[in-house]
Write a protein that holds these residues in place. Structure first.
Motif, PDB file in Angstrom:
ATOM      1  N   GLN A   6      -6.648  -0.935  -3.821  1.00 55.45           N
ATOM      2  CA  GLN A   6      -6.143  -0.804  -2.456  1.00 55.45           C
ATOM      3  C   GLN A   6      -4.774  -1.453  -2.334  1.00 55.45           C
ATOM      4  O   GLN A   6      -3.825  -0.850  -1.825  1.00 55.45           O
ATOM      5  N   MET A  17      -2.590  -2.254  -4.754  1.00 57.32           N
ATOM      6  CA  MET A  17      -1.541  -1.704  -5.597  1.00 57.32           C
ATOM      7  C   MET A  17      -1.003  -0.396  -5.026  1.00 57.32           C
ATOM      8  O   MET A  17       0.208  -0.168  -5.031  1.00 57.32           O
ATOM      9  N   LEU A  18      -1.910   0.456  -4.503  1.00 55.16           N
ATOM     10  CA  LEU A  18      -1.435   1.733  -3.971  1.00 55.16           C
ATOM     11  C   LEU A  18      -0.545   1.524  -2.754  1.00 55.16           C
ATOM     12  O   LEU A  18       0.441   2.244  -2.563  1.00 55.16           O
ATOM     13  N   ILE A  19      -0.899   0.525  -1.952  1.00 56.66           N
ATOM     14  CA  ILE A  19      -0.080   0.278  -0.767  1.00 56.66           C
ATOM     15  C   ILE A  19       1.241  -0.380  -1.162  1.00 56.66           C
ATOM     16  O   ILE A  19       2.313  -0.025  -0.669  1.00 56.66           O
ATOM     17  N   TRP A  20       1.173  -1.304  -2.098  1.00 55.70           N
ATOM     18  CA  TRP A  20       2.390  -1.962  -2.595  1.00 55.70           C
ATOM     19  C   TRP A  20       3.329  -0.935  -3.247  1.00 55.70           C
ATOM     20  O   TRP A  20       4.531  -0.951  -3.022  1.00 55.70           O
ATOM     21  N   TYR A  21       2.747  -0.031  -4.021  1.00 55.19           N
ATOM     22  CA  TYR A  21       3.571   0.898  -4.800  1.00 55.19           C
ATOM     23  C   TYR A  21       4.304   1.877  -3.897  1.00 55.19           C
ATOM     24  O   TYR A  21       5.485   2.135  -4.071  1.00 55.19           O
ATOM     25  N   THR A  22       3.571   2.453  -2.916  1.00 58.21           N
ATOM     26  CA  THR A  22       4.218   3.457  -2.071  1.00 58.21           C
ATOM     27  C   THR A  22       5.115   2.834  -1.028  1.00 58.21           C
ATOM     28  O   THR A  22       6.069   3.462  -0.593  1.00 58.21           O
ATOM     29  N   ILE A  42       4.909   2.214   2.178  1.00 58.60           N
ATOM     30  CA  ILE A  42       5.070   2.909   3.456  1.00 58.60           C
ATOM     31  C   ILE A  42       4.869   1.894   4.583  1.00 58.60           C
ATOM     32  O   ILE A  42       3.849   1.197   4.596  1.00 58.60           O
TER      33      ILE A  42
END
Lengths: 411, 180, 477
Positions: free
Chosen positions: A281, A283-288, A290
């Motif tokens: 959760q 990493m996906l938010i950090w990576y994108t 948004i």
């Protein structure tokens, strides 16, 4: 062939105690003292007290529901290893109605905490048409009614699971086919529980915790809550199991080291699962990157809450993982007890990080209110749990897998 | 220690387990046992210590993870720093997947090669089996006839109590020839 | 040679062995002895192949040749032979890649995860499921290679010192994570499979008459002799590999899902993707295991080893996984509505009601609605019905990837660039070819290695000396 086998080396006790009277008094003092301080604190800082109450109530209800989840999962997978100590998760599951009422009361105290930005209309600069569903969903009466329905469903199913198991006690020990028949009904009920649980608990965790940040959303949320819940449940089972296996206690000679070993493996596995879900959760938010998604992590990882998040990772994964890797540690009472306590503290830190930055604010707080909240939680859970435990025979002796549970070897 | 071995053959795993356990507690030396599948509890019955291969696995995994972490950091932040999606050069979260994979790869290969090495298994090795049926349906317990307390008649009696099917003596050097 | 007594170790076996009442149904039917197991499972290897096998091989090889032709053509001509356009830049190829990786996951689930959970029924299917994993991952790996357009430069993906700087690979890219994940997965699965094969190869070696088979198996079994000391270490390593393969199987499909979820495209970027993809992968893989096993048990006469009980267990697992996938679909829709984000909401409306709605509803029917039939024991015990269901799920899971990839792309932020996607004949031929490769490999595997792990089945079949007092009953029965 059907005579119940005996555990090696030790005779089965007929009746054992649960806790010493002193321990009971301590628990009572913790529960009452903690509650009293919290009630007094309501006049000092309602929001902070309410946040503590929410953490306490949510922790309690997920522990109780976790007991039911453990039962359901073991029934549907045809597990036999856990049967000897099944009364522990059963006693936990029987607390679902009480803890459910507790969280309903806490939620009712501050219904407007949820989605308050939306009560006046869609946020500025957005298309009003896209927010109609969220406004409807977080509308206080509907929101409260849903909470009541979740608790009602969980209570009915959890209590039925417990009742089905206790009904076995009244069977004639020689009647294996009837015991198997009753187990089949438990399996069906468990399947129903799992379906209902997976839908309602995902929604409940969104309603009660995620909606504290009404503009933030994450599809992973339900899985994340499930991971934390089952991890804490296993830790709680380990602690009470170890307390009850001492000489003269209720599960002396029943709760075996092999059970401890298996629980240790599961605790290790679900600690890793928690970390996996947490990391995915994050990493996906950090990576994108948004903006509407990062708000949750910016509030928690930039600033004073940052170290607290790291502590939560330390307690929930790093310590359990590295300590529980060697086999002797999973079979050691001392090590398992300590790790289970660490995991339960980790769960508390994790829940605090979810709730407090949204309500109390940018600064982590740890004062008398938080400590009394934790005391109150331990006290209430201990009192209710050990009381529930004495309501049935110490072990489900008529369960078809009881013999297997007492004699299997864990490699 | 002598090179004279006694081979006891069994048909059932429970006989082998019980015989092994009793023989060991009577003080006879167990050379090895041969079974068609992994018999649960035989390691305890033979008194084998827990394998240390778990440590090999752990250390290999740790090495894999640390090397992968260092290498990613070095390539991305030191050797040739590149701006990818505006992320910092040393972006720890995006290093995790490769670190994990390298950990698993090294741990897995490390422990398998350690197993092959410790057990001396290699391609083309000439198998030394006491009987060709140990890979099919027989269980053989091999005892060393060493020591002053080696008492053949009482041992035979003990083995017969556990339904032994066949007892034979062999020079250990002969074992090699029997699988041809 | 012999190690001294270790008195510190517990000796529970000195106490009379307890036999709890046997409630669990037997895993192998027909009162087999250990020798029977060896004979039954080795029989198909030692007999000449049946006509059915040859027919199946012919069909698979034809499909494979078709695929090889298509791949040769598209590499020689270029990726322009595909139906991609500026808007839909990823479609058929990536769908096939994700589909095949997913198929592989059930093998590792059965061999590793169920091993850790002591689900002993896994022994009947783990060998073939692991083989399936290997072949599926091989098929999967081909698609990114083809997609490169210049597959001979594939080694550029390896981080080696080069004369271009050295310019390192981009470790921040999920596509590179994929390279590491898929290759690790392939290697660990291969090792796991091979280690599991060692005892069985030794069994074949000791059964065979002198000749090529005996020489080859003797070479490959590394001198295995069934020594208890080796078994002890072997069991430890098997457990370690299972412990490593379990998080590995989670990581592989999670990383595949991150190919999409680290993007900012609505419909691709959603946090639930990693566990949702893992559940979907296991779901599709179980369906493929069922398809293969239902055929194998009939054609290879293994009905007493792969019993209705095993099929029932796999059906239950498939139902559980399908329901998790269904919950994930629902979660995505709920969150899109809840989020208030107009782009999220549009993507999901477009999926269900847009021009590609047929694909979406195929997916929902095949993956969520129809598998609900598995709640009923009557359905799970009708093997023909289970076979049909397993194929339905395979179709559904292929469409799931297609729906996720194509419907999220084909109507992007700029309506003027909205486009349609239709696969070309070359792309379809490549997919058919991958099935050809998969089934060719599987058919050959059935001929050269025992499809059931003999040493593991023997360990769980509970073969005991008949108790004296029950002797008469048994002979009477």
């Amino acid at each position: 062939m059907n005579s119940p086998p005996h555990p090696p080396r030790q005779a089965l006790p007929t009746h054992g105690t649960t806790l010493t009277p002193q321990a009971f008094r301590t628990l009572q003092a913790m529960a009452l003292g903690g509650l009293l301080v919290l009630v007094l604190g309501w006049f000092y800082s309602p929001l902070r007290i309410w946040s503590n109450l929410l953490v306490v109530a949510y922790y309690l209800v997920t522990l109780a529901l976790g007991g039911a989840l453990f039962l359901a999962l073991t029934y549907v997978t045809g597990a036999g290893w856990h049967v000897a100590f099944r009364r522990i998760p059963e006693a936990m599951a029987s607390l679902v109605p009480k803890t459910g009422i507790a969280i309903l009361v806490v939620l009712a105290l501050r219904m407007n905490q949820y989605g308050w930005q939306l009560h006046a209309g869609a946020p500025e600069g957005t298309d009003a048409g896209t927010y109609w569903f969220k406004q409807l969903w977080l509308d206080p009466p509907f929101w409260m009614a849903r909470a009541a329905i979740y608790v009602l469903l969980w209570s009915v199913l959890a209590l039925s699971l417990v009742a089905f198991s206790r009904r076995q006690d009244r069977l004639n020990p020689q009647e294996l086919p009837r015991a198997i028949g009753s187990m089949k009904w438990s399996v069906r009920l468990s399947a129903l529980f799992l379906v209902v649980y997976s839908i309602t608990f995902s929604l409940a965790s969104v309603d009660w915790i995620m909606a504290l940040e009404p503009m933030w959303f994450s599809t992973m949320w339900g899985v994340y809550q499930f991971a934390g819940m089952i991890q804490a449940t296993l830790a709680a089972i380990v602690i009470v199991g170890l307390l009850l296996r001492r000489p003269g206690r209720l599960l002396y000679g029943i709760f075996r080291t092999d059970h401890l070993h298996d629980l240790g493996k599961l605790l290790l596995g679900f600690s890793c699962f928690w970390m996996y879900i947490w990391f995915s959760q994050f990493m996906l938010i950090w990576y994108t990157n948004i903006p509407e998604e990062t708000s949750y992590y910016i509030a928690r990882m930039h600033g004073p809450w940052g170290p607290v998040v790291l502590v939560s990772v330390l307690l929930n994964w790093i310590i359990p993982f590295f300590v529980l890797l060697p086999k002797p540690c999973k079979r050691s009472e001392h090590v398992m007890m300590k790790v289970a306590v660490v995991v339960l503290i980790g769960r508390w830190v994790d829940l605090t990080v979810m709730v407090f930055p949204s309500t109390v604010g940018k600064l982590p707080v740890l004062g008398i209110w938080e400590i009394s909240g934790a005391c109150c939680m331990i006290g209430i859970f201990g009192l209710l749990f050990f009381k529930a435990l004495t309501k049935s025979a110490p072990a489900p002796k008529n369960d078809p897998y009881y013999g297997e549970s007492l004699s299997y070897h864990c490699s | 220690m002598t090179d004279r071995h006694l081979l006891a053959t069994f048909d059932y795993e429970e006989d082998l387990l019980a015989a092994t356990d009793e023989v060991r507690h009577q003080g006879y030396r167990i050379v090895d046992a041969y079974t068609p599948y992994a018999v649960h509890g035989l390691d305890r019955a033979m008194g084998l210590r827990p394998s240390r291969l778990t440590w090999v696995c752990f250390l290999c995994g740790l090495t894999g993870a640390l090397v992968a972490l260092w290498f990613q950091h070095w390539t991305a932040a030191t050797s040739w720093p590149l701006d990818v999606g505006g992320k910092p050069w040393n972006s720890l979260p995006s290093d995790v997947p490769v670190t994990f994979e390298m950990m698993v790869l090294l741990a897995g290969f490390g422990s398998v090669f350690a197993l092959l090495g410790v057990s001396r298994l290699y391609p083309g090795k000439h198998a030394r089996t006491p009987s060709i049926r140990v890979t099919n349906d027989q269980f053989v317990l091999v005892l060393d006839e060493a020591g002053s307390d080696f008492n053949l008649p009482s041992l035979v009696k003990l083995l017969e109590k556990h339904h032994v099917q066949n007892i034979e003596e062999r020079l250990s050097a002969d074992q090699a020839s029997c699988c041809e | 040679m012999a190690k001294p007594l270790d008195t510190k170790l517990p000796t529970p076996l000195r106490e009379p062995q307890i036999r709890p009442p046997q409630i669990r149904p037997p895993l192998v039917e027909g009162d087999k002895s250990l020798g029977d197991v060896t004979r039954d499972i080795c029989k198909p290897l030692e007999a000449t192949p049946t006509g059915l096998w040859y027919a199946a091989l012919c069909v698979s090889l034809t499909a494979l040749i078709l695929g090889v032709t298509a791949v040769t053509y598209q590499i020689a001509t270029g990726i322009g032979t595909w139906g991609l356009n500026k808007t839909v830049g990823w479609a058929f190829d990536i769908t096939n890649f994700v589909f095949w990786v997913g198929i592989g996951h059930a093998g590792t689930l059965i061999s590793a995860v169920l091993f850790l959970f002591r689900q002993r029924w896994r022994t009947a299917v783990n060998r073939s499921a692991e083989a399936m994993t290997l072949f599926a991952v091989m098929c999967a790996g081909l698609f990114p290679l083809i997609h490169m357009g210049r597959p001979w430069l594939a080694f550029w993906m390896a981080p080696y010192p080069n004369t271009r700087g050295p310019l390192w690979v981009n470790f921040k890219s999920p596509l590179l994570w994929d390279v590491f994940a898929i290759s690790t997965y392939l290697m660990i699965s291969a090792v796991f499979w091979y280690i599991g094969l060692l005892p069985d190869l030794a069994t074949i070696r000791d059964r065979s008459l002198p000749g090529l088979r005996k020489k080859l198996t003797g070479l490959l079994c590394l001198g295995w002799n069934g020594s208890a000391r080796t078994w002890h270490r072997y069991e430890t390593v098997y457990l370690l590999l299972a412990g490593l393969a379990t998080p590995l199987v989670f990581s592989v499909h999670s990383i595949v899902s991150m190919d999409f979820a680290t993007g900012v495209i609505p419909g691709w970027h959603t946090t639930i993707f990693p566990p949702y993809f893992v559940a979907g992968a296991i779901f599709s893989g179980l369906a493929m295991v069922l398809t293969l096993m239902l055929v194998a048990r009939k054609t290879m006469r293994l009905e007493q080893y792969i019993t209705p009980l095993h099929i029932d267990r796999m059906c239950r697992l498939m139902l559980a996984m399908g329901s998790i996938v269904g919950l994930a679909y629902a979660t995505e829709f709920f969150m899109a509505a809840y989020s208030g984000n107009p782009y999220e909401q549009f993507v999901f409306k477009n999926r269900a009601l847009g021009p590609m709605r047929w694909a979406y509803w195929t997916m929902v029917c095949c993956n969520v609605v129809i598998p609900q039939l598995l709640w009923f024991r009557a359905v799970r015990s009708k093997l023909a019905l289970v076979f049909v269901l397993s194929i339905v799920v395979n179709i559904g899971m292929w469409f799931e990837r297609f729906v996720i990839i194509v419907t999220s792309l084909h109507r992007d932020f700029l309506p003027s660039s909205w486009a349609h996607y239709t696969p070309t004949i070359v792309e379809v031929a490549t997919l058919v070819g991958s099935f050809g490769l998969f089934f060719t490999c599987f058919l050959l595997f059935c001929r050269v290695a025992p499809v059931i792990a003999m040493a593991e089945v023997k360990g769980v079949m509970g073969f005991r000396r008949p108790a004296p007092e029950r002797d008469t009953q048994e002979t009477a029965a």
